[in-house]
Write a protein that holds these residues in place. Structure first.
Motif, PDB file in Angstrom:
ATOM      1  N   GLU A 179      27.474  35.997  13.602  1.00  0.00           N
ATOM      2  CA  GLU A 179      26.558  36.923  12.940  1.00  0.00           C
ATOM      3  C   GLU A 179      25.841  37.826  13.941  1.00  0.00           C
ATOM      4  OE1 GLU A 179      25.139  34.421   9.022  1.00  0.00           O
ATOM      5  OE2 GLU A 179      24.204  33.918  10.922  1.00  0.00           O
ATOM      6  N   ASP A 180      25.496  39.017  13.471  1.00  0.00           N
ATOM      7  CA  ASP A 180      24.621  39.921  14.224  1.00  0.00           C
ATOM      8  C   ASP A 180      23.270  39.971  13.524  1.00  0.00           C
ATOM      9  OD1 ASP A 180      26.420  40.845  16.202  1.00  0.00           O
ATOM     10  OD2 ASP A 180      27.426  42.048  14.668  1.00  0.00           O
ATOM     11  N   PHE A 181      22.206  40.169  14.311  1.00  0.00           N
ATOM     12  CA  PHE A 181      20.906  40.353  13.657  1.00  0.00           C
ATOM     13  C   PHE A 181      20.225  41.609  14.164  1.00  0.00           C
ATOM     14  CE2 PHE A 181      18.180  39.134  17.154  1.00  0.00           C
ATOM     15  CZ  PHE A 181      18.937  38.235  17.890  1.00  0.00           C
ATOM     16  N   GLU A 182      19.368  42.131  13.309  1.00  0.00           N
ATOM     17  CA  GLU A 182      18.654  43.365  13.619  1.00  0.00           C
ATOM     18  C   GLU A 182      17.225  43.187  13.115  1.00  0.00           C
ATOM     19  OE1 GLU A 182      19.135  47.909  12.183  1.00  0.00           O
ATOM     20  OE2 GLU A 182      20.953  46.705  12.282  1.00  0.00           O
ATOM     21  N   ILE A 183      16.268  43.478  13.982  1.00  0.00           N
ATOM     22  CA  ILE A 183      14.866  43.246  13.643  1.00  0.00           C
ATOM     23  C   ILE A 183      14.174  44.571  13.405  1.00  0.00           C
ATOM     24  CG2 ILE A 183      12.689  42.407  14.621  1.00  0.00           C
ATOM     25  CD1 ILE A 183      14.351  40.303  16.075  1.00  0.00           C
ATOM     26  N   GLU A 184      13.490  44.681  12.263  1.00  0.00           N
ATOM     27  CA  GLU A 184      12.719  45.905  11.999  1.00  0.00           C
ATOM     28  C   GLU A 184      11.379  45.825  12.723  1.00  0.00           C
ATOM     29  OE1 GLU A 184      12.314  46.715   7.848  1.00  0.00           O
ATOM     30  OE2 GLU A 184      14.470  46.677   7.530  1.00  0.00           O
ATOM     31  N   SER A 185      10.743  46.963  12.888  1.00  0.00           N
ATOM     32  CA  SER A 185       9.448  47.008  13.557  1.00  0.00           C
ATOM     33  C   SER A 185       8.435  46.144  12.815  1.00  0.00           C
ATOM     34  CB  SER A 185       8.920  48.439  13.600  1.00  0.00           C
ATOM     35  OG  SER A 185       9.825  49.239  14.292  1.00  0.00           O
ATOM     36  N   ALA A 186       7.575  45.487  13.574  1.00  0.00           N
ATOM     37  CA  ALA A 186       6.509  44.686  12.987  1.00  0.00           C
ATOM     38  C   ALA A 186       5.477  45.604  12.341  1.00  0.00           C
ATOM     39  CB  ALA A 186       5.851  43.833  14.065  1.00  0.00           C
ATOM     40  N   VAL A 187       5.046  45.256  11.130  1.00  0.00           N
ATOM     41  CA  VAL A 187       3.963  46.005  10.488  1.00  0.00           C
ATOM     42  C   VAL A 187       2.812  45.038  10.213  1.00  0.00           C
ATOM     43  CG1 VAL A 187       5.474  47.729   9.433  1.00  0.00           C
ATOM     44  CG2 VAL A 187       4.963  45.630   8.198  1.00  0.00           C
ATOM     45  N   PRO A 188       1.576  45.508  10.323  1.00  0.00           N
ATOM     46  CA  PRO A 188       0.440  44.633  10.030  1.00  0.00           C
ATOM     47  C   PRO A 188       0.538  44.105   8.599  1.00  0.00           C
ATOM     48  CG  PRO A 188      -0.281  46.687  11.036  1.00  0.00           C
ATOM     49  CD  PRO A 188       1.160  46.867  10.699  1.00  0.00           C
ATOM     50  N   ALA A 189       0.309  42.799   8.416  1.00  0.00           N
ATOM     51  CA  ALA A 189       0.441  42.213   7.071  1.00  0.00           C
ATOM     52  C   ALA A 189      -0.939  42.042   6.441  1.00  0.00           C
ATOM     53  CB  ALA A 189       1.132  40.868   7.165  1.00  0.00           C
TER      54      ALA A 189
END
Lengths: 85, 85
Positions: free
Chosen positions: B75-85
């Protein structure tokens, strides 16, 4: 007819139990990632389909989500814009 | 410490067999969606975690993917930018 690629996100509906997410959260805690507060596990489906234009492709994929891909009782789905494939 | 929400896409590596995607494609054809050419089924994981800043949160999630969330062989993974929760 042109070929389009459309991504779909399917997530457990907010407020419903997400046992898979809880299991992943517990596993992350066990591995030492204590600051993790919450995990939700959904599906990410990429569909390549022929259609006359992007609008038709998105309409088709919405129909696929309703009929097969998402569980209308427990899941929400979100369709990204069609891009030429 | 602040709380961040980070989305991760995990997809079967290109060129490897994707039996789940093929099964979905066949089911869509059976339902009358003949123009569908290809389907890939991956996972979409949303993680809410505490971290000092967005960079630290993204680094932590990369580490989680390597250690638990993604299969590094298939598998490949891709991380989106962190946003304040």
């Amino acid at each position: 007819m042109a070929k389009f690629r459309i991504a779909v996100h399917i997530t457990p509906r907010k407020g419903l139990l997400d046992p898979q997410g809880n299991a992943v959260k517990d596993a992350l805690h066990t591995l030492g990632f204590e600051p993790v507060k919450d995990v939700h596990v959904g599906r990410y489906i990429i569909i390549e389909t022929d259609a006359y234009d992007a609008i038709a492709a998105e309409d088709n994929v919405t129909d696929m989500c309703r009929k097969l891909l998402a569980n209308p009782v427990t899941e929400d789905f979100e369709i990204e814009s069609a891009v030429p494939a």
